[in-house]
Motif scaffolding. Structure first.
Motif, PDB file in Angstrom:
ATOM      1  N   PRO A 138      36.796  38.371  51.853  1.00 50.16           N
ATOM      2  CA  PRO A 138      37.006  39.812  51.818  1.00 50.16           C
ATOM      3  C   PRO A 138      37.449  40.232  50.238  1.00 50.16           C
ATOM      4  O   PRO A 138      37.275  41.303  49.855  1.00 50.16           O
ATOM      5  N   ALA A 139      38.021  39.183  49.400  1.00 48.69           N
ATOM      6  CA  ALA A 139      38.324  39.571  48.247  1.00 48.69           C
ATOM      7  C   ALA A 139      37.111  40.123  47.300  1.00 48.69           C
ATOM      8  O   ALA A 139      37.233  40.945  46.428  1.00 48.69           O
ATOM      9  N   THR A 140      36.033  39.614  47.702  1.00 53.91           N
ATOM     10  CA  THR A 140      34.808  39.852  46.812  1.00 53.91           C
ATOM     11  C   THR A 140      34.616  41.253  47.239  1.00 53.91           C
ATOM     12  O   THR A 140      34.143  41.954  46.169  1.00 53.91           O
ATOM     13  N   LEU A 141      34.491  41.718  48.537  1.00 57.02           N
ATOM     14  CA  LEU A 141      34.357  42.975  48.854  1.00 57.02           C
ATOM     15  C   LEU A 141      35.053  44.136  48.307  1.00 57.02           C
ATOM     16  O   LEU A 141      34.680  44.908  47.690  1.00 57.02           O
ATOM     17  N   LEU A 142      36.274  43.458  48.182  1.00 52.91           N
ATOM     18  CA  LEU A 142      37.308  44.639  47.439  1.00 52.91           C
ATOM     19  C   LEU A 142      37.095  44.772  46.074  1.00 52.91           C
ATOM     20  O   LEU A 142      37.185  45.835  45.347  1.00 52.91           O
ATOM     21  N   ALA A 143      36.645  43.768  45.372  1.00 48.67           N
ATOM     22  CA  ALA A 143      36.608  43.686  43.861  1.00 48.67           C
ATOM     23  C   ALA A 143      35.122  44.597  43.695  1.00 48.67           C
ATOM     24  O   ALA A 143      34.958  45.252  42.887  1.00 48.67           O
ATOM     25  N   ARG A 144      34.083  44.356  44.771  1.00 44.47           N
ATOM     26  CA  ARG A 144      32.956  45.082  44.525  1.00 44.47           C
ATOM     27  C   ARG A 144      33.166  46.817  44.728  1.00 44.47           C
ATOM     28  O   ARG A 144      32.567  47.547  43.700  1.00 44.47           O
ATOM     29  N   GLN A 145      34.138  47.074  45.528  1.00 47.68           N
ATOM     30  CA  GLN A 145      34.528  48.302  45.984  1.00 47.68           C
ATOM     31  C   GLN A 145      35.279  48.951  44.678  1.00 47.68           C
ATOM     32  O   GLN A 145      35.112  50.186  44.265  1.00 47.68           O
ATOM     33  N   LEU A 146      36.278  48.096  44.164  1.00 50.24           N
ATOM     34  CA  LEU A 146      37.022  48.588  43.003  1.00 50.24           C
ATOM     35  C   LEU A 146      35.995  48.842  41.771  1.00 50.24           C
ATOM     36  O   LEU A 146      36.112  49.753  41.226  1.00 50.24           O
ATOM     37  N   GLU A 147      34.810  48.012  41.883  1.00 46.10           N
ATOM     38  CA  GLU A 147      34.041  48.140  40.718  1.00 46.10           C
ATOM     39  C   GLU A 147      33.246  49.207  40.921  1.00 46.10           C
ATOM     40  O   GLU A 147      32.865  49.971  39.820  1.00 46.10           O
ATOM     41  N   ARG A 148      32.783  49.857  42.092  1.00 50.15           N
ATOM     42  CA  ARG A 148      32.095  50.841  42.346  1.00 50.15           C
ATOM     43  C   ARG A 148      32.688  52.207  41.952  1.00 50.15           C
ATOM     44  O   ARG A 148      32.308  53.073  41.318  1.00 50.15           O
ATOM     45  N   GLN A 149      34.149  51.999  42.362  1.00 52.60           N
ATOM     46  CA  GLN A 149      35.018  53.132  41.966  1.00 52.60           C
ATOM     47  C   GLN A 149      35.383  53.283  40.574  1.00 52.60           C
ATOM     48  O   GLN A 149      35.083  54.567  39.912  1.00 52.60           O
ATOM     49  N   ILE A 150      35.374  52.123  40.002  1.00 53.51           N
ATOM     50  CA  ILE A 150      35.502  52.210  38.328  1.00 53.51           C
ATOM     51  C   ILE A 150      34.317  52.942  37.840  1.00 53.51           C
ATOM     52  O   ILE A 150      34.555  53.795  36.742  1.00 53.51           O
ATOM     53  N   VAL A 151      33.083  52.470  38.176  1.00 52.71           N
ATOM     54  CA  VAL A 151      31.782  52.962  37.678  1.00 52.71           C
ATOM     55  C   VAL A 151      31.788  54.585  37.859  1.00 52.71           C
ATOM     56  O   VAL A 151      31.490  55.403  37.041  1.00 52.71           O
ATOM     57  N   SER A 152      32.334  55.071  39.143  1.00 55.71           N
ATOM     58  CA  SER A 152      32.206  56.643  39.430  1.00 55.71           C
ATOM     59  C   SER A 152      33.251  57.256  38.486  1.00 55.71           C
ATOM     60  O   SER A 152      33.218  58.468  38.225  1.00 55.71           O
ATOM     61  N   GLU A 153      34.392  56.597  38.190  1.00 52.32           N
ATOM     62  CA  GLU A 153      35.354  57.247  37.414  1.00 52.32           C
ATOM     63  C   GLU A 153      35.261  56.982  35.891  1.00 52.32           C
ATOM     64  O   GLU A 153      35.990  57.958  35.289  1.00 52.32           O
ATOM     65  N   LEU A 154      34.801  56.156  35.539  1.00 57.08           N
ATOM     66  CA  LEU A 154      34.840  55.740  33.986  1.00 57.08           C
ATOM     67  C   LEU A 154      34.188  56.905  33.113  1.00 57.08           C
ATOM     68  O   LEU A 154      34.807  57.121  32.348  1.00 57.08           O
ATOM     69  N   GLY A 155      33.215  57.294  33.665  1.00 56.26           N
ATOM     70  CA  GLY A 155      32.695  58.380  32.667  1.00 56.26           C
ATOM     71  C   GLY A 155      33.422  59.714  32.657  1.00 56.26           C
ATOM     72  O   GLY A 155      33.312  60.165  31.467  1.00 56.26           O
ATOM     73  N   HIS A 156      34.166  60.060  33.777  1.00 57.53           N
ATOM     74  CA  HIS A 156      35.040  60.925  33.486  1.00 57.53           C
ATOM     75  C   HIS A 156      36.302  60.787  32.745  1.00 57.53           C
ATOM     76  O   HIS A 156      36.801  61.478  31.894  1.00 57.53           O
ATOM     77  N   ALA A 157      36.489  59.281  32.715  1.00 56.18           N
ATOM     78  CA  ALA A 157      37.982  59.125  31.914  1.00 56.18           C
ATOM     79  C   ALA A 157      37.367  59.105  30.373  1.00 56.18           C
ATOM     80  O   ALA A 157      38.476  59.444  29.607  1.00 56.18           O
ATOM     81  N   ILE A 158      36.372  58.689  29.963  1.00 53.54           N
ATOM     82  CA  ILE A 158      35.813  58.653  28.662  1.00 53.54           C
ATOM     83  C   ILE A 158      35.788  60.285  28.131  1.00 53.54           C
ATOM     84  O   ILE A 158      36.466  60.439  26.995  1.00 53.54           O
ATOM     85  N   GLY A 159      35.486  61.126  28.913  1.00 56.92           N
ATOM     86  CA  GLY A 159      35.624  62.575  28.572  1.00 56.92           C
ATOM     87  C   GLY A 159      36.826  63.253  28.474  1.00 56.92           C
ATOM     88  O   GLY A 159      36.812  64.510  28.263  1.00 56.92           O
ATOM     89  N   SER A 160      37.715  62.568  29.246  1.00 55.43           N
ATOM     90  CA  SER A 160      39.176  63.198  29.518  1.00 55.43           C
ATOM     91  C   SER A 160      40.295  62.668  28.671  1.00 55.43           C
ATOM     92  O   SER A 160      39.778  61.866  27.648  1.00 55.43           O
TER      93      SER A 160
END
Length: 443
Positions: free
Chosen positions: A173-195
């Protein structure tokens, strides 16, 4: 339990190459097994098998021979399991196996038996080939949907390939959690760079003989509004994998040179004459715009080129292709400093040191860490220092944590160092305060 139909029937649920059932058959079998488990039967075990390097094999032997390989593998899997086990082909070189009412330990044993059955050479007539496989295992939890179980088994399969292939990897299950966190990071990182969520920390690079500040390495952090400060090893690999690394690199470049310009304008800090170091990725060297980005950032900040040093890993700088060589030579002609980072962990070729247009070599911390543990280590480091100097380069030694390490390196002619002994990475505000209150490092 539903079994596959024969290849001759060409039924929509039958794979035409192997005669096995397809994904629809596997999903139906999963639902049946989950329903049985809900009524007290032991959960089934879901296995996903993927052939290692099959694409290369297919390119080598051709489509007809590749089909023969798939048919042979299907036959071997079928022979390695029990009659009521469900064997399917999900597409490409991926197979799904469902073992009804099977405890985890027995499922792992069955998985290893299948992998062993797949491995022997396959006679293609004109040649023999051997195919190994990787396998992911997921217990068919009744609370999960078939789609979720397949996804989680696929995550375990990916872990198997990452760990060296030809093994069974059970879903964690930790692998799933890491993958979910990775997807969240992907979706948020672009915004973070521009803010305003990204921040730079700075770590000193010091002249060993005097303690004078020679440089400051800019290190990016992500100040996430909910998760707090995220270290670069958590988001930079995601940026590289998703194509965001050039945008992130431009942000670091612009903001670090702007900060150096601000320190040089401030009378309280301007007397420190040091350069800014930033890390450059392999994709940066592959960008036709990178040299222009560097030139524009320096021009906007009003800084001379020699005030900036670009740190490149050995693996990034030694690709030996035309675009990399063009970028490196263009940066060299521009006048910025070029530095090989983490020297000693990659190619470490003296020939490359002599040929590349670099000015500095930063020696990996692993070499300094062993000082004091082995009587011959200091002699070994002296040899490395002599090689660096003989190539006409300056050496910076990473990982210095004690005064004893700093003195030992200085005694063999090393001139520059970096590490917690001199200072940890700190925010721009704290680094500014250090510039104002001290002349040498450590304080």
């Amino acid at each position: 339990m539903k079994q596959p139909r024969t290849a001759a029937s060409h039924h929509p649920e039958t794979d035409p190459i192997t005669g096995l059932g397809n994904r629809l058959v596997l999903e139906d079998a999963l639902r049946d097994a989950q329903a049985a488990a809900s009524n007290g039967t032991s959960p089934a075990a879901l296995l996903l098998l993927n052939l290692d390097g099959f694409k290369a094999v297919k390119s080598s032997v051709g489509h007809a021979a590749a089909d023969l390989i798939l048919q042979t593998v299907a036959s071997r899997i079928r022979a390695a399991v029990q009659e009521n086990d469900v064997v399917t082909r999900l597409g490409g070189d991926e197979f799904g196996i469902l073992l009804p009412a099977t405890p985890l330990a027995r499922a792992v044993s069955a998985g290893n038996r299948i992998l062993a059955a797949v491995e022997p050479e396959i006679n293609l007539g004109s040649a023999n080939v051997r195919c190994t496989a990787s396998m992911g295992l997921r217990t068919a939890d009744p609370s999960r949907t078939p789609a979720e179980l397949l996804m989680e088994a696929d995550l375990a399969l990916g872990e198997s390939k990452a760990e060296g292939r030809n093994k069974v990897r059970t879903f964690d299950p930790a692998t799933l959690l890491a993958r979910q966190l990775e997807r969240q990071i992907v979706s948020e990182l672009g915004h973070a760079i521009g803010s305003d969520q990204l921040v730079l920390f700075y770590q000193p690079i010091v002249e060993l003989a005097t303690g004078r500040l020679q440089g400051s390495e800019a290190l990016v952090r992500w100040n996430h509004p909910e998760r707090g400060l995220i270290m670069p090893d958590k988001f930079i690999p995601v940026a590289e994998a998703t194509g965001l690394i050039p945008e992130l690199g431009r942000w670091v470049l612009r903001n670090s040179v702007a900060q150096l310009a601000a320190w040089r304008r401030d009378p309280a800090t301007a007397h420190h004459d040091f350069s800014m170091r930033i890390n450059v990725s392999a994709p940066d060297l592959q960008s036709l715009e990178f040299v222009d980005d560097v030139r524009e950032a320096l021009s906007t900040a009003g800084l001379p080129p020699e005030s900036l040093v670009l740190e490149l890993t050995e693996s990034a700088i030694i690709q030996n292709n035309e675009l990399d060589r063009y970028t490196l030579m263009s940066l060299h002609r521009l006048g910025v400093g070029l530095e090989i980072d983490d020297f000693g962990t990659g190619y470490s070729s003296i020939g490359y040191l002599r040929k590349l247009p670099v000015d500095h070599v930063k020696v990996d911390r692993e070499f300094v860490r062993d000082l004091g543990k082995d009587d011959t280590q200091l002699q070994f480091l002296a040899a490395i220092q002599n090689v660096i100097r003989s190539c006409g380069l300056d050496g910076i030694w990473e990982g210095i944590e004690t005064v004893e390490q700093a003195e030992a390196l200085r005694s063999i002619g090393c001139t520059s160092g970096q590490g917690y002994y001199f200072g940890r990475p700190v925010s721009g505000t704290e680094f500014t305060a250090q510039l104002k209150r001290q002349e040498t490092w450590p304080s």
